[in-house]
Design a protein around this motif. Structure first.
Motif, PDB file in Angstrom:
ATOM      1  N   ASP A  81       0.799  -1.226   0.000  1.00 53.90           N
ATOM      2  CA  ASP A  81       0.000   0.000   0.000  1.00 53.90           C
ATOM      3  C   ASP A  81       0.833   1.277   0.000  1.00 53.90           C
ATOM      4  OD1 ASP A  81      -2.274  -1.520  -0.086  1.00 53.90           O
ATOM      5  OD2 ASP A  81      -2.863  -1.195   1.998  1.00 53.90           O
ATOM      6  N   LYS A  82       2.126   1.154  -0.265  1.00 52.07           N
ATOM      7  CA  LYS A  82       2.987   2.327  -0.340  1.00 52.07           C
ATOM      8  C   LYS A  82       3.179   2.714  -1.802  1.00 52.07           C
ATOM      9  CE  LYS A  82       5.579   1.262   3.885  1.00 52.07           C
ATOM     10  NZ  LYS A  82       6.927   0.957   4.450  1.00 52.07           N
ATOM     11  N   GLY A  83       2.492   3.767  -2.194  1.00 57.16           N
ATOM     12  CA  GLY A  83       2.589   4.179  -3.583  1.00 57.16           C
ATOM     13  C   GLY A  83       1.887   5.498  -3.821  1.00 57.16           C
ATOM     14  N   VAL A  84       1.738   5.840  -5.082  1.00 54.88           N
ATOM     15  CA  VAL A  84       1.142   7.112  -5.486  1.00 54.88           C
ATOM     16  C   VAL A  84      -0.289   6.870  -5.939  1.00 54.88           C
ATOM     17  CG1 VAL A  84       1.308   9.033  -7.105  1.00 54.88           C
ATOM     18  CG2 VAL A  84       3.395   8.009  -6.164  1.00 54.88           C
ATOM     19  N   PHE A  85      -1.234   7.645  -5.359  1.00 52.63           N
ATOM     20  CA  PHE A  85      -2.651   7.495  -5.674  1.00 52.63           C
ATOM     21  C   PHE A  85      -3.307   8.857  -5.861  1.00 52.63           C
ATOM     22  CE2 PHE A  85      -1.372   3.733  -3.385  1.00 52.63           C
ATOM     23  CZ  PHE A  85      -1.933   2.706  -4.144  1.00 52.63           C
ATOM     24  N   THR A  86      -4.306   8.890  -6.712  1.00 54.29           N
ATOM     25  CA  THR A  86      -5.020  10.140  -6.965  1.00 54.29           C
ATOM     26  C   THR A  86      -6.045  10.434  -5.881  1.00 54.29           C
ATOM     27  OG1 THR A  86      -6.776   9.113  -8.279  1.00 54.29           O
ATOM     28  CG2 THR A  86      -4.774   9.776  -9.446  1.00 54.29           C
ATOM     29  N   GLY A  87      -6.481   9.408  -5.159  1.00 53.71           N
ATOM     30  CA  GLY A  87      -7.501   9.581  -4.135  1.00 53.71           C
ATOM     31  C   GLY A  87      -8.901   9.336  -4.641  1.00 53.71           C
ATOM     32  N   GLY A  88      -9.039   9.020  -5.927  1.00 52.26           N
ATOM     33  CA  GLY A  88     -10.359   8.745  -6.503  1.00 52.26           C
ATOM     34  C   GLY A  88     -10.204   8.157  -7.891  1.00 52.26           C
ATOM     35  N   PHE A  89     -11.312   8.123  -8.619  1.00 48.22           N
ATOM     36  CA  PHE A  89     -11.295   7.489  -9.937  1.00 48.22           C
ATOM     37  C   PHE A  89     -11.847   8.412 -11.027  1.00 48.22           C
ATOM     38  CE2 PHE A  89     -11.353   4.171  -6.755  1.00 48.22           C
ATOM     39  CZ  PHE A  89     -10.295   3.372  -7.162  1.00 48.22           C
ATOM     40  N   ASP A  90     -11.704   9.702 -10.793  1.00 50.36           N
ATOM     41  CA  ASP A  90     -12.188  10.671 -11.768  1.00 50.36           C
ATOM     42  C   ASP A  90     -11.052  11.160 -12.655  1.00 50.36           C
ATOM     43  OD1 ASP A  90     -14.832  10.677 -10.777  1.00 50.36           O
ATOM     44  OD2 ASP A  90     -14.219  12.009  -9.144  1.00 50.36           O
ATOM     45  N   ALA A  91     -11.398  11.464 -13.891  1.00 56.99           N
ATOM     46  CA  ALA A  91     -10.421  12.038 -14.827  1.00 56.99           C
ATOM     47  C   ALA A  91     -10.361  13.540 -14.598  1.00 56.99           C
ATOM     48  CB  ALA A  91     -10.822  11.717 -16.261  1.00 56.99           C
ATOM     49  N   ASN A  92      -9.724  13.917 -13.514  1.00 58.17           N
ATOM     50  CA  ASN A  92      -9.711  15.326 -13.114  1.00 58.17           C
ATOM     51  C   ASN A  92      -8.274  15.870 -13.060  1.00 58.17           C
ATOM     52  OD1 ASN A  92      -8.715  14.085 -10.807  1.00 58.17           O
ATOM     53  ND2 ASN A  92     -10.621  14.321  -9.661  1.00 58.17           N
ATOM     54  N   GLU A  93      -8.139  17.067 -12.540  1.00 58.21           N
ATOM     55  CA  GLU A  93      -6.823  17.703 -12.460  1.00 58.21           C
ATOM     56  C   GLU A  93      -5.868  16.900 -11.580  1.00 58.21           C
ATOM     57  OE1 GLU A  93      -4.877  22.110 -11.400  1.00 58.21           O
ATOM     58  OE2 GLU A  93      -7.034  21.749 -11.205  1.00 58.21           O
ATOM     59  N   LYS A  94      -6.399  16.280 -10.523  1.00 57.96           N
ATOM     60  CA  LYS A  94      -5.545  15.468  -9.648  1.00 57.96           C
ATOM     61  C   LYS A  94      -4.967  14.285 -10.412  1.00 57.96           C
ATOM     62  CE  LYS A  94      -3.664  14.186  -5.768  1.00 57.96           C
ATOM     63  NZ  LYS A  94      -4.457  13.719  -4.606  1.00 57.96           N
ATOM     64  N   ALA A  95      -5.767  13.687 -11.286  1.00 59.21           N
ATOM     65  CA  ALA A  95      -5.269  12.568 -12.091  1.00 59.21           C
ATOM     66  C   ALA A  95      -4.152  13.031 -13.021  1.00 59.21           C
ATOM     67  CB  ALA A  95      -6.411  11.950 -12.896  1.00 59.21           C
ATOM     68  N   THR A  96      -4.319  14.199 -13.613  1.00 56.01           N
ATOM     69  CA  THR A  96      -3.276  14.745 -14.495  1.00 56.01           C
ATOM     70  C   THR A  96      -2.016  15.077 -13.719  1.00 56.01           C
ATOM     71  OG1 THR A  96      -4.942  15.670 -15.989  1.00 56.01           O
ATOM     72  CG2 THR A  96      -2.728  16.592 -16.112  1.00 56.01           C
ATOM     73  N   ASN A  97      -2.163  15.732 -12.579  1.00 56.32           N
ATOM     74  CA  ASN A  97      -1.001  16.117 -11.776  1.00 56.32           C
ATOM     75  C   ASN A  97      -0.255  14.893 -11.224  1.00 56.32           C
ATOM     76  OD1 ASN A  97      -1.473  18.835 -12.194  1.00 56.32           O
ATOM     77  ND2 ASN A  97      -2.665  19.084 -10.320  1.00 56.32           N
ATOM     78  N   THR A  98      -1.009  13.851 -10.905  1.00 53.66           N
ATOM     79  CA  THR A  98      -0.377  12.629 -10.411  1.00 53.66           C
ATOM     80  C   THR A  98       0.458  11.978 -11.510  1.00 53.66           C
ATOM     81  OG1 THR A  98      -2.212  12.284  -8.868  1.00 53.66           O
ATOM     82  CG2 THR A  98      -0.776  10.405  -9.301  1.00 53.66           C
ATOM     83  N   ALA A  99      -0.093  11.950 -12.718  1.00 57.34           N
ATOM     84  CA  ALA A  99       0.670  11.410 -13.854  1.00 57.34           C
ATOM     85  C   ALA A  99       1.929  12.243 -14.100  1.00 57.34           C
ATOM     86  CB  ALA A  99      -0.208  11.380 -15.101  1.00 57.34           C
ATOM     87  N   LYS A 100       1.798  13.554 -13.997  1.00 57.66           N
ATOM     88  CA  LYS A 100       2.969  14.430 -14.170  1.00 57.66           C
ATOM     89  C   LYS A 100       4.034  14.128 -13.127  1.00 57.66           C
ATOM     90  CE  LYS A 100       0.626  18.352 -16.385  1.00 57.66           C
ATOM     91  NZ  LYS A 100       0.200  19.767 -16.270  1.00 57.66           N
ATOM     92  N   GLN A 101       3.595  13.825 -11.908  1.00 53.81           N
ATOM     93  CA  GLN A 101       4.529  13.482 -10.840  1.00 53.81           C
ATOM     94  C   GLN A 101       5.361  12.260 -11.224  1.00 53.81           C
ATOM     95  OE1 GLN A 101       2.561  12.855  -7.066  1.00 53.81           O
ATOM     96  NE2 GLN A 101       4.310  11.770  -6.194  1.00 53.81           N
TER      97      GLN A 101
END
Length: 365
Positions: A216-236
């Motif tokens: 369970d140690k990893g990077v997560f968006t916190g949800g399943f929406d195609a939103n800004e958080k999903a984009t920023n997480t991918a950029k990370q």
């Protein structure tokens, strides 16, 4: 032919859900009974039936099975988790013989409905319906006898994807991130990591995986929406020099598409559940391969069996051996991969199937 009669205390929410249930049905296939009164029903999670992923595949399985049986079917597309209980009560009121619920988010509502309605068959996709609602335990038996879990040991197919990604990467860095740390998400990440590790061991390389350490140690968006958080997480992930990226969590991959475009880098995307090359043409230029769960076929077969009063309620677990999981073709990347990769993957796949190459997941621990 099922002719069960049922009663249910319908709440206000259930009445709303019942009123909005869509009754559907294609023309029966040639040779099928014209007016089969068997009624299958399917409830999506909040991702909806057009998620180009597990909801859509399961829906297509129900639709095709109903056509084969010559029956109608009902569907309900959830907007959020508050829809689940009311929709299930609506299905009960509508006389559904078999209710398909799609996704681990529906586990608690499914078990509650199944317990209250033991004469209805439930098919729960992607959750064991066992040992609580986190899906982290699996002993081969659902909590309620009228629930058939349909599960997929996607770690096996993700292992192949991790091996392939490690062979392809030019930066020697590959990455992954998920929506939330549910077992049906992290099982992809676990398998992917094991595949990268196996490649490094066999080849004497040091390909690095970012975004997932395991446990369970990893990077997560916190949800399943195609939103800004999903984009920023991918950029990370991309900012750590990854040139192959695996987003796990339905629509969140769309954030990776944006991040890849904005980066201007040559980055390959790994899809999940369905073959993204086929389901989302927007990915065709960058999708390396996809980790497949054969949800359409397994749902189709379960509904067909249920419609013929032959449904075995034992859990189904899709594996490489039974073709329940697999790896999609490399499509536009076929000319870019090494000459030996496909044959190596065949050898690794055979080793996973015969047990000489162990792949661990929550389904086989």
């Amino acid at each position: 032919m099922k002719t069960w009669k049922r009663t249910s205390a319908i709440t206000a929410a259930a009445l709303v859900a019942a009123a909005s249930l869509a009754a559907c049905g294609d023309a029966p296939e040639e040779g099928a009974e014209k007016k089969n009164d068997y009624l299958p029903c399917i409830l999506s999670d909040a991702g909806g039936f057009n998620d180009k992923s597990f909801n859509q595949l399961s829906y297509e399985g129900v639709k095709e099975a109903a056509a084969k049986l010559g029956s109608e079917y009902k569907e309900f597309e959830s907007k959020n988790e508050n829809d689940y209980a009311g929709a299930l009560e609506g299905f009960v009121s509508a006389g559904c013989d078999t209710i398909v619920t799609v996704g681990f988010a529906l586990a608690a509502a499914t078990k509650e409905s199944a317990k209250a309605n033991p004469d209805i068959e439930y098919i729960l996709i992607d959750d064991a319906a066992d040992g609580g609602d986190d899906g982290k335990t699996f002993d081969g038996k659902a909590d309620e006898a009228n629930i058939k879990p349909i599960l997929y040991d996607t770690a096996q197919a993700a292992f192949l994807a991790g091996y392939a990604a490690a062979d392809y990467t030019k930066t020697k860095v590959v990455g992954t991130y998920g929506g939330q740390p549910f077992p049906t998400v992290t099982i992809f990440m676990d398998g992917f990591k094991q595949g990268v590790d196996y490649y490094n061991k066999e080849k004497g390389t040091k390909v690095k995986l970012v975004g997932w350490e395991g446990n369970d140690k990893g990077v997560f968006t916190g949800g399943f929406d195609a939103n800004e958080k999903a984009t920023n997480t991918a950029k990370q992930i991309l900012d750590q020099n990854a040139d192959v990226i695996l987003p796990v969590g339905g629509p969140i991959y769309q954030g990776a598409l944006t991040a890849i475009k904005d980066s201007g880098k040559d980055v390959a995307l790994v899809g999940v559940d369905a073959d993204f090359f086929e389901t989302d043409p927007n990915t065709q230029a960058i999708v390396f391969t996809s980790i497949l769960k054969n949800m359409k076929t397994s749902t189709y077969e379960a509904i067909l069996a249920a419609g013929e009063d032959k449904l075995d309620m034992a859990p189904y677990v899709g594996t490489l051996e039974n073709d329940g999981v697999g790896l999609a073709p490399f499509h536009n990347f076929e000319s870019k991969i090494s000459d030996t990769l496909v044959s190596e993957l065949d050898t690794v796949k055979a080793g996973i199937i015969d047990g000489s190459i162990p792949v661990t997941s929550y389904l086989n621990q």
